[in-house]
Design an enzyme around this catalytic site. Structure first.
Site, mmCIF file in Angstrom:
data_model
loop_
_atom_site.group_PDB
_atom_site.id
_atom_site.type_symbol
_atom_site.label_atom_id
_atom_site.label_comp_id
_atom_site.label_asym_id
_atom_site.label_seq_id
_atom_site.Cartn_x
_atom_site.Cartn_y
_atom_site.Cartn_z
ATOM 1 N N GLY A 42 4.455 -6.819 4.581
ATOM 2 C CA GLY A 42 4.619 -7.693 3.469
ATOM 3 C C GLY A 42 5.789 -7.570 2.650
ATOM 4 O O GLY A 42 6.579 -8.426 2.139
ATOM 5 N N SER A 43 6.128 -6.174 2.389
ATOM 6 C CA SER A 43 7.235 -5.773 1.528
ATOM 7 C C SER A 43 8.522 -6.112 2.056
ATOM 8 O O SER A 43 9.576 -6.499 1.294
ATOM 9 C CB SER A 43 7.021 -4.377 1.127
ATOM 10 O OG SER A 43 5.927 -3.921 0.738
ATOM 11 N N GLY A 76 -6.799 0.199 9.064
ATOM 12 C CA GLY A 76 -5.823 -0.571 10.091
ATOM 13 C C GLY A 76 -6.523 -1.991 10.358
ATOM 14 O O GLY A 76 -7.387 -2.082 10.963
ATOM 15 N N GLY A 119 0.907 -1.147 0.018
ATOM 16 C CA GLY A 119 -0.011 0.140 0.002
ATOM 17 C C GLY A 119 0.744 1.254 0.010
ATOM 18 O O GLY A 119 1.939 1.216 0.607
ATOM 19 N N GLY A 157 -10.486 14.008 19.775
ATOM 20 C CA GLY A 157 -11.561 14.142 21.153
ATOM 21 C C GLY A 157 -12.763 13.003 21.061
ATOM 22 O O GLY A 157 -13.817 13.241 21.402
ATOM 23 N N ILE A 166 1.170 3.780 5.925
ATOM 24 C CA ILE A 166 0.092 4.495 6.956
ATOM 25 C C ILE A 166 -0.080 3.832 8.418
ATOM 26 O O ILE A 166 -0.418 4.441 9.066
ATOM 27 C CB ILE A 166 -1.044 4.930 6.305
ATOM 28 C CG1 ILE A 166 -2.080 3.627 6.031
ATOM 29 C CG2 ILE A 166 -0.750 5.908 5.146
ATOM 30 C CD1 ILE A 166 -3.488 4.274 5.680
ATOM 31 N N ASP A 167 0.048 2.552 8.304
ATOM 32 C CA ASP A 167 -0.660 1.843 9.594
ATOM 33 C C ASP A 167 0.276 1.873 10.741
ATOM 34 O O ASP A 167 -0.361 1.602 11.764
ATOM 35 C CB ASP A 167 -0.668 0.271 9.253
ATOM 36 C CG ASP A 167 -1.987 -0.231 8.043
ATOM 37 O OD1 ASP A 167 -2.600 0.687 7.777
ATOM 38 O OD2 ASP A 167 -1.698 -1.048 7.467
HETATM 39 O O1 F6P Z 1 -1.552 0.515 3.541
HETATM 40 C C1 F6P Z 1 -2.032 -0.370 4.455
HETATM 41 C C2 F6P Z 1 -3.358 -0.307 4.376
HETATM 42 O O2 F6P Z 1 -4.061 0.784 4.369
HETATM 43 C C3 F6P Z 1 -4.166 -1.151 5.483
HETATM 44 O O3 F6P Z 1 -4.547 -0.273 6.529
HETATM 45 C C4 F6P Z 1 -5.386 -1.361 4.677
HETATM 46 O O4 F6P Z 1 -6.332 -2.547 5.234
HETATM 47 C C5 F6P Z 1 -4.757 -1.978 3.426
HETATM 48 O O5 F6P Z 1 -3.698 -1.075 3.062
HETATM 49 C C6 F6P Z 1 -5.838 -1.790 2.103
HETATM 50 O O6 F6P Z 1 -5.251 -1.650 1.016
HETATM 51 P P1 F6P Z 1 -5.470 -2.360 -0.293
HETATM 52 O O7 F6P Z 1 -6.718 -2.016 -0.478
HETATM 53 O O8 F6P Z 1 -4.764 -1.423 -1.191
HETATM 54 O O9 F6P Z 1 -5.220 -3.942 -0.592
#
Ligand code: F6P
Length: 320
Positions: A104-105, A170, A11, A185, A126-127
């Site tokens: 994964g990468s 996430g 991602g 908040g 981003i996770d």
């Molecule tokens: O990049 C991580 C992430 O945004 C996860 O939070 C999310 O579940 C996943 O990628 C979804 O990515 P894609 O739909 O591109 O496989």
């Protein structure tokens, strides 16, 4: 170490471009030749590899996404694809490879390291789910994007005396939910690391109403054990309160990186080439307590993530 490849995989995340820029210009500064590999491991298999110069990375520090494109490659994890990737590295005489991506990468990077390729892994996701670093490249931007959305939703939620459930990304890690929930908040934060309990969620909402709260925000990570639709329906049925859900989705993955993400990416991108230059390889590079750190890739991938779940206790205290 003379010829270095760089790729982004999995991602995308805001700041990947700043990391590419730092690796390319850092490498050129040290007299290396730099090759961009497009579409992650997929491009490595098919030889989508081109030489980069300083101008290849002009005007990208502020851009989200990745100029090298990205992909999730199943072929790379299979024998045939993997050996094609190794052959391609050999054909282009690439001595070292910088991989920017998530779990994964970097597992893919470890596979290359085990096959004798000199690799450096940078945390680009981003996770914020990589245990060897306090922050991953893109996390801060994603949290700020969510925070902007929470602010807008809070306005309308308040006008309508409504409960809004905001689903954030996430699958296994609740960091985006916790950081955006605490700083936005939110009354309730639901993360994959904890089981969601509908009874206590409803009790908390009703208590809030009895204490004069007219609207509430629930931030829920996508990986929570209850679907967002089910949560919305259960709250309506059990409490009679007006509940609506919003799924933020891919908006969280794009956008111009924040200063923090550009800084992190620039430091780590440069560190990656500096390590290769000094003969250190098979490392994962991250940041701990503000300092750049590197670990053996295999050790880094075995580490356990320190949970930030206690921050949702703080969020709960502060939002009552
Ligand atoms: O990049 C991580 C992430 O945004 C996860 O939070 C999310 O579940 C996943 O990628 C979804 O990515 P894609 O739909 O591109 O496989």
């Amino acid at each position: 170490m003379e010829r270095i490849g760089v790729l982004t995989s999995g991602g995308d995340s805001p700041g990947m471009n700043a990391a590419i820029r730092a690796a390319v210009r850092g490498g050129l500064y040290h007299g290396m030749e730099i090759f961009g590999v497009e579409r992650g491991y997929e491009g490595l298999i098919s030889g989508e590899i081109y030489r980069m110069d300083r101008r290849s990375v002009s005007d990208i520090i502020q851009r989200g996404g990745t100029i090298l494109k990205t992909a999730r490659s199943e072929a790379f994890m299979e024998d045939e694809g993997f050996s094609m990737a190794l052959n391609m590295l050999d054909s282009f005489q690439i001595d070292g490879l910088i991989v920017i991506g998530g779990n994964g990468s970097l597992t893919g990077a470890l596979k290359l390291a085990d096959a004798g390729i000199k690799v450096i892994g940078l945390p680009g996701t981003i996770d914020n789910d990589l245990p060897f670093t306090d922050y991953t490249i893109g996390f801060d931007t994603a949290v700020n994007t969510v925070l902007g959305a929470v602010g807008n939703i809070r306005d309308t939620s308040h006008s309508h005396d409504r409960i809004t459930i905001i689903e954030v990304m996430g699958r296994e890690c609740g960091d985006i939910a916790i950081y955006a929930g605490l700083t936005g908040g939110a009354e309730i934060i639901l993360i994959p690391e904890r089981e969601a309990d509908i009874q206590s969620i409803c009790r908390r909402l009703v208590e809030g109403k009895n204490n004069g709260k007219r609207s509430s925000i629930i931030i829920k990570a996508e990986g929570v054990n209850m679907s967002t639709e089910e949560l919305e329906r259960s709250i309506r049925e059990r409490t009679g309160l007006d509940a609506k859900m919003v799924i933020l989705g891919y908006i969280q993955r794009g956008g111009s990186p924040t200063a923090r993400d550009r800084m992190l990416a620039s430091r780590l991108g440069y560190e990656a080439v500096d390590l290769l230059r000094s003969g250190a390889y098979n490392k994962a590079v991250g940041v701990r307590g503000g300092k750049t750190v590197s670990y053996d890739l295999s050790e880094a991938m075995r580490m356990k993530k320190t949970s930030v779940a206690d921050l949702d206790v703080l969020a709960d205290i502060l939002s009552r």
